[in-house]
Design an enzyme around this catalytic site. Structure first.
Site, PDB file in Angstrom:
ATOM      1  N   ARG A 314       4.436   9.635   0.917  1.00  0.00           N
ATOM      2  CA  ARG A 314       5.498   9.300  -1.372  1.00  0.00           C
ATOM      3  C   ARG A 314       5.539  10.183  -1.189  1.00  0.00           C
ATOM      4  O   ARG A 314       6.962  10.264  -1.814  1.00  0.00           O
ATOM      5  CB  ARG A 314       3.922   8.759  -1.762  1.00  0.00           C
ATOM      6  CG  ARG A 314       3.361   7.633  -1.666  1.00  0.00           C
ATOM      7  CD  ARG A 314       1.917   7.251  -2.609  1.00  0.00           C
ATOM      8  NE  ARG A 314       3.523   6.804  -4.524  1.00  0.00           N
ATOM      9  CZ  ARG A 314       4.139   7.483  -5.445  1.00  0.00           C
ATOM     10  NH1 ARG A 314       3.548   8.630  -5.277  1.00  0.00           N
ATOM     11  NH2 ARG A 314       5.094   6.990  -6.647  1.00  0.00           N
ATOM     12  N   CYS A 346       5.713  16.464  13.216  1.00  0.00           N
ATOM     13  CA  CYS A 346       6.626  17.544  12.992  1.00  0.00           C
ATOM     14  C   CYS A 346       8.099  17.052  12.342  1.00  0.00           C
ATOM     15  O   CYS A 346       9.245  15.938  13.646  1.00  0.00           O
ATOM     16  CB  CYS A 346       6.648  17.199  15.129  1.00  0.00           C
ATOM     17  SG  CYS A 346       5.382  18.210  15.668  1.00  0.00           S
ATOM     18  N   TYR A 374      -0.981   3.208  -2.721  1.00  0.00           N
ATOM     19  CA  TYR A 374       0.204   3.361  -1.825  1.00  0.00           C
ATOM     20  C   TYR A 374       0.301   4.900  -1.199  1.00  0.00           C
ATOM     21  O   TYR A 374       1.013   4.645  -1.166  1.00  0.00           O
ATOM     22  CB  TYR A 374       1.400   3.093  -2.768  1.00  0.00           C
ATOM     23  CG  TYR A 374       1.384   2.495  -2.832  1.00  0.00           C
ATOM     24  CD1 TYR A 374       1.764   0.649  -2.988  1.00  0.00           C
ATOM     25  CD2 TYR A 374       1.598   1.889  -4.630  1.00  0.00           C
ATOM     26  CE1 TYR A 374       2.070   0.206  -3.007  1.00  0.00           C
ATOM     27  CE2 TYR A 374       1.919   0.549  -5.956  1.00  0.00           C
ATOM     28  CZ  TYR A 374       2.198  -0.166  -4.813  1.00  0.00           C
ATOM     29  OH  TYR A 374       1.970  -1.628  -5.561  1.00  0.00           O
TER      30      TYR A 374
HETATM   31  N1  LLP Z   1       3.735  -7.710  -7.016  1.00  0.00           N
HETATM   32  C1  LLP Z   1       4.768  -7.382  -6.911  1.00  0.00           C
HETATM   33  C2  LLP Z   1       5.080  -8.687  -5.836  1.00  0.00           C
HETATM   34  C3  LLP Z   1       5.220  -5.858  -5.713  1.00  0.00           C
HETATM   35  O1  LLP Z   1       6.252  -6.390  -5.323  1.00  0.00           O
HETATM   36  C4  LLP Z   1       4.412  -5.516  -5.891  1.00  0.00           C
HETATM   37  C5  LLP Z   1       4.852  -4.246  -5.094  1.00  0.00           C
HETATM   38  C6  LLP Z   1       3.527  -5.857  -6.609  1.00  0.00           C
HETATM   39  C7  LLP Z   1       2.831  -6.470  -7.482  1.00  0.00           C
HETATM   40  C8  LLP Z   1       2.250  -4.360  -7.747  1.00  0.00           C
HETATM   41  O2  LLP Z   1       3.209  -3.701  -7.855  1.00  0.00           O
HETATM   42  P1  LLP Z   1       2.404  -2.257  -9.263  1.00  0.00           P
HETATM   43  O3  LLP Z   1       1.556  -2.608  -9.892  1.00  0.00           O
HETATM   44  O4  LLP Z   1       1.464  -1.233  -8.042  1.00  0.00           O
HETATM   45  O5  LLP Z   1       3.278  -0.888  -9.131  1.00  0.00           O
HETATM   46  N2  LLP Z   1       5.024   2.215  -2.051  1.00  0.00           N
HETATM   47  C9  LLP Z   1       5.737   3.039  -3.363  1.00  0.00           C
HETATM   48  C10 LLP Z   1       5.419   0.940  -3.983  1.00  0.00           C
HETATM   49  C11 LLP Z   1       5.452  -0.021  -3.881  1.00  0.00           C
HETATM   50  C12 LLP Z   1       5.168  -1.092  -5.202  1.00  0.00           C
HETATM   51  C13 LLP Z   1       6.273  -3.062  -4.019  1.00  0.00           C
HETATM   52  N3  LLP Z   1       5.408  -3.713  -4.467  1.00  0.00           N
HETATM   53  C14 LLP Z   1       5.156   3.952  -4.599  1.00  0.00           C
HETATM   54  O6  LLP Z   1       4.149   4.255  -3.212  1.00  0.00           O
HETATM   55  O7  LLP Z   1       5.649   4.673  -5.496  1.00  0.00           O
END
Ligand code: LLP
Length: 417
Positions: A314, A346, A374
């Site tokens: 992240r 690296c 994440y």
């Molecule tokens: N529903 C869908 C269709 C999604 O694409 C996502 C997250 C969620 C629900 C859940 O979202 P949350 O409640 O967790 O915000 N890797 C990134 C976050 C990517 C989110 C992708 N989609 C990070 O580390 O901030």
């Protein structure tokens, strides 16, 4: 226990981070079961009443034990791949409480989703809809779908996770969505359940969520005018957490505001789903890592630890700032060091934190906060580094819920020809 990163602490339910590091090695992820349950129950109590459900977003943290914990608490699941489908089926989830999103579903993915009888496929493009129709006809089964619309709302988040903006690949834009609804409503082997959206992640204010709800209410009116009647609104996820003392709505406040907006927009008769991920697990997880070296003979001070961007990407990917602390007992009078906390990988992007004040010495254990979402789920094997163990603190005891990978695990799928 309140695991908000504002609080400094060195243990979960008296299980000390330093002893976990000693017993299981570093780097390792540690999760607090009570905190996850409290978060889930907070939103469940205010929101998940009749016709309203939480479908935990598996991608945030897909450890089987955490999925099982949420399943036992009553959660459904939002998945984005067949791998995630296998995970949730493995812990005994009911296919009728699984919803499937994602822009790139293959023929096999769609076929399997229909055959498993999952609750709903969220459709992200017109061509996906045509593919689903073709497959459901061939199978002589009905495919339950929701159309994912892209309401063009700025969630005020990092551009990589602002999925509700029109220029992204997600959903069907407002101009074209009606064609998809009409097409879906006319097909014999498609059951048009409803509408879906997910405007982004790490959203720190309520306003974008409220805007999305009124936009959807308007779309539903347009659908009624075309004699298309739906029953489901999937509102996606996206609620942010406090990484560094940012003020964000609590799950309780969020749930209340969403309930009010549902009422104000006359949507109370619809089945409504929230696909929350980060807000349920994000602040319930920690990454423990050991200080290998302290390098002061450079332009900057570097604290070099044994976790890297392969464990937590992240900071490198989004410029995310995670709170970092030393949890080792103070042995000598340590001076406070202004430093970057960096890993062994690296790449210059291999940092966990920049310009941080830390009192550390070689061998100390350092904790990176807010690693429940994440972090492990985005970990890689870059530099041929095995993924770390994961530990769940349950009833005051540390329980290993996934083993540290071995180098053998990594090499065994490769051939030398
Ligand atoms: N529903 C869908 C269709 C999604 O694409 C996502 C997250 C969620 C629900 C859940 O979202 P949350 O409640 O967790 O915000 N890797 C990134 C976050 C990517 C989110 C992708 N989609 C990070 O580390 O901030």
């Amino acid at each position: 226990m309140n695991t908000d990163p504002k609080k400094n602490f060195k243990n979960i339910d008296k299980v000390f981070f330093e002893s976990i590091a000693k017993e299981f090695g570093t780097p390792c992820f540690v999760y607090d079961e009570n905190s996850i349950s409290e978060n889930y129950n907070q939103i469940k109590n205010v929101f998940a009443q009749e016709k309203r459900n939480i479908f935990y977003s598996v991608k945030a943290n897909s450890s089987l034990s955490i999925l099982k914990l949420l399943y036992d608490l009553g959660s459904g699941f939002d998945i984005v791949s067949m791998g995630e489908l296998d995970r949730v089926l493995k812990i005994g989830a009911d296919p009728k409480k699984i919803i499937y999103s994602g822009v790139g579903k293959s023929e096999d993915d769609i076929k399997r989703s229909i055959e498993e009888g999952i609750y709903c496929i969220n459709v992200e493009s017109f061509s996906e809809l045509e593919r689903i129709n073709k497959i459901s006809n061939e199978l002589k089964k009905t495919a339950p779908v929701a159309i994912r619309v892209n309401p063009n709302i700025d969630p005020g988040s990092h551009e990589y996770i602002s999925t509700g903006l029109e220029e992204t690949k997600f959903g069907i834009n407002l101009k074209n969505m009606m064609d998809a609804f009409i097409y879906a409503s006319e097909q014999k082997h498609i059951d048009l359940l409803g509408i879906d959206y997910h405007i982004g992640s790490q959203i720190e204010t309520i306003e974008p969520f409220l805007k999305a709800i009124s936009s959807v209410a308007q779309i539903i009116e347009e659908l009624k005018n075309k004699n298309i009647h739906i029953q489901l609104i999937d509102m996606g996820g996206g609620l942010g957490i406090s990484y560094n003392n940012e003020k964000v709505p609590t799950l309780n406040d969020f749930g209340k505001e969403i309930n009010i907006a549902i009422k104000d927009n006359n949507l109370e008769n619809y089945n409504i789903i929230l696909e929350l991920g980060r807000s349920i697990v994000g602040n319930s997880g920690f990454l423990l890592t050991k200080v290998e070296y302290i390098k002061k003979d450079s332009e900057k001070n570097y604290v070099i630890v044994d976790a890297g961007m392969d464990n937590l990407i992240r900071p490198a990917l989004y410029g995310a700032v995670h709170k970092i602390d030393c949890v080792s007992e103070e042995r000598n009078n340590k001076e406070e060091l202004l430093c970057d906390v960096v890993g062994p990988v690296c790449e210059c992007a291999d940092f966990l934190g920049k310009d941080i004040k830390l009192k550390v010495e070689q061998g100390d254990i350092v904790v990176v906060y807010s690693c429940g979402a994440y972090a492990a789920s985005m970990a890689s094997n870059y530099n041929t580094r095995p993924k770390p163990a994961e530990i769940l603190i349950k009833n005051g005891k540390p329980i290993q819920i996934s083993k540290k990978e071995t180098i053998d695990d990594l090499l065994k799928r490769e051939l030398i020809i």
